[in-house]
Design an enzyme around this catalytic site. Structure first.
Site, PDB file in Angstrom:
ATOM      1  N   ARG A 250       0.752  -1.058  -0.348  1.00 32.53           N
ATOM      2  CA  ARG A 250       0.205   0.061   0.172  1.00 32.53           C
ATOM      3  C   ARG A 250       1.182   1.390   0.003  1.00 32.53           C
ATOM      4  NH1 ARG A 250      -3.911  -2.663  -1.429  1.00 32.53           N
ATOM      5  NH2 ARG A 250      -6.093  -2.448  -0.671  1.00 32.53           N
ATOM      6  N   GLU A 279      -3.530   8.129  -5.335  1.00 34.13           N
ATOM      7  CA  GLU A 279      -4.473   7.622  -6.420  1.00 34.13           C
ATOM      8  C   GLU A 279      -5.679   7.637  -6.730  1.00 34.13           C
ATOM      9  OE1 GLU A 279      -3.755   3.065  -6.448  1.00 34.13           O
ATOM     10  OE2 GLU A 279      -2.010   3.079  -5.154  1.00 34.13           O
ATOM     11  N   HIS A 298      -0.989   0.502  -9.812  1.00 35.45           N
ATOM     12  CA  HIS A 298      -1.537  -0.191  -9.597  1.00 35.45           C
ATOM     13  C   HIS A 298      -1.679  -1.647 -10.266  1.00 35.45           C
ATOM     14  CE1 HIS A 298      -4.276  -0.496  -5.408  1.00 35.45           C
ATOM     15  NE2 HIS A 298      -3.732  -2.274  -5.853  1.00 35.45           N
TER      16      HIS A 298
END
Length: 334
Positions: A250, A279, A298
């Site tokens: 993360r 993000e 991601h």
């Protein structure tokens, strides 16, 4: 009234009271046959950009946030789920359920499961790819290619290096297993050592002992109050100059300004970031233009095989839910 989708429903022919299962159109298109083979379900299809009426919302009993909805359509989909008064079970195709929205479902008494274990192989492959790319200075070679420059250079190798892997779940464990085949020594870290890890493993309280030893540091931890900003200025200062850094956990595990400073100073030689603190990453972030940063938005788990494994977990649980038997990967309410 919720917006952002429409539904298409088909009543199960074998159930008097079918379970309304709310999934994305992409999931129904790709996996409709095995899904409809589960007795007693009613397909409710989320179509991005279209509308859902109140009657349909009230029929939703099962829902799953799938990877194809992230990031553009996850919020509209989740709004529908939050509005569904009869929702009984929510599944995440990701292993991470640390966002506050998941706690909102748990607080309502909705059961919550995730796809922990599905992404281990795909994301571990991504980690190895990044470690090799950084050691071989691949980004610099690609920049030279773009300039039409034939520039030979001496590069490094991963063999005989030491990598610290923080997090010994499915991703960290598979990373350690694969790395060993490349002649890499791996020391894993986790909160409690179980003894069945695939590599030498220490407890996280020895982090500052490990950092000066490693050639590369890989983060594969979940986000918790204890791991938030686990890696900051003091931790970067302990790394060997030029150490490599990979984050597939993360973004909030890292103090991002401290990372940027470590990259500028050369304390971190290369960083590969699949996740960032916010993000999508701000277009003005310094990270975009740093020559020693690889950004893979991601995407480390965005593979067909990962999606199929995640669907396998959901399908197994859907049968269990229909049969009123225990679910796998169930998250307990805090």
């Amino acid at each position: 009234m919720a917006g952002g989708c429409t539904y298409r429903a088909g009543m199960s022919s074998t159930a008097d009271t079918p379970i309304g299962v709310f999934l994305s159109k992409s999931v129904w298109d790709d996996f409709g046959e095995p899904l409809r083979a589960v007795d007693g379900i009613e397909p409710l299809v989320f179509v991005p950009g279209e509308h859902v009426d109140r009657h349909t919302i009230e029929r939703i009993e099962v829902a799953s946030l799938s990877s194809d909805l992230w990031p553009d359509w996850s919020a509209p989909y989740m709004r529908v789920c939050l509005d569904a008064p009869n929702l009984r079970w929510m599944h995440s195709f990701s292993a991470g359920v640390d966002h506050p929205v998941w706690q909102m479902f748990l607080d309502r008494g909705v059961r919550l499961t995730n796809s922990s274990g599905a992404g281990g192989t795909s994301i571990a492959h991504h980690v190895i790819l990044q470690l090799l790319a950084m050691r071989r200075d691949l980004p610099a070679m690609l920049r030279a290619q773009a300039r039409h420059e034939w520039t030979q250079r001496n590069v490094g190798d991963v063999e005989n290096t030491l990598i610290g892997v923080l997090g010994m779940g499915p991703i960290g464990s598979e990373t350690a297993r694969i790395a060993a085949a490349f002649g890499v020594r791996v020391i894993g870290m986790r909160r409690r050592v179980t003894g069945d890890e695939p590599c030498e493993t220490w407890t996280l309280d020895r982090l500052h002992e490990l950092l000066p030893m490693v050639d590369a540091l890989v983060l594969a931890l979940p986000l918790t109050p204890d791991t938030r900003r686990l890696i900051g200025p003091a931790e970067f200062a302990l790394l060997r100059p030029g150490a490599h850094f990979v984050n597939v956990g993360r973004g909030e595990l890292v103090d991002e300004p401290a990372l940027i400073e470590a990259l500028r100073s050369g304390r971190v030689g290369y960083a590969s970031l699949d996740v960032t603190e916010v993000e999508p990453l701000d277009r003005d972030s310094a990270l975009w233009d740093m020559p020693n940063v690889i950004i893979t938005p991601h995407s480390s788990g965005s593979t067909r095989s990962n999606r199929e494994r995640a669907m396998g977990i959901f399908l197994d649980n859907l049968r269990r839910f229909a049969d009123d038997t225990p679910l796998h990967n169930e998250i307990e309410r805090a």
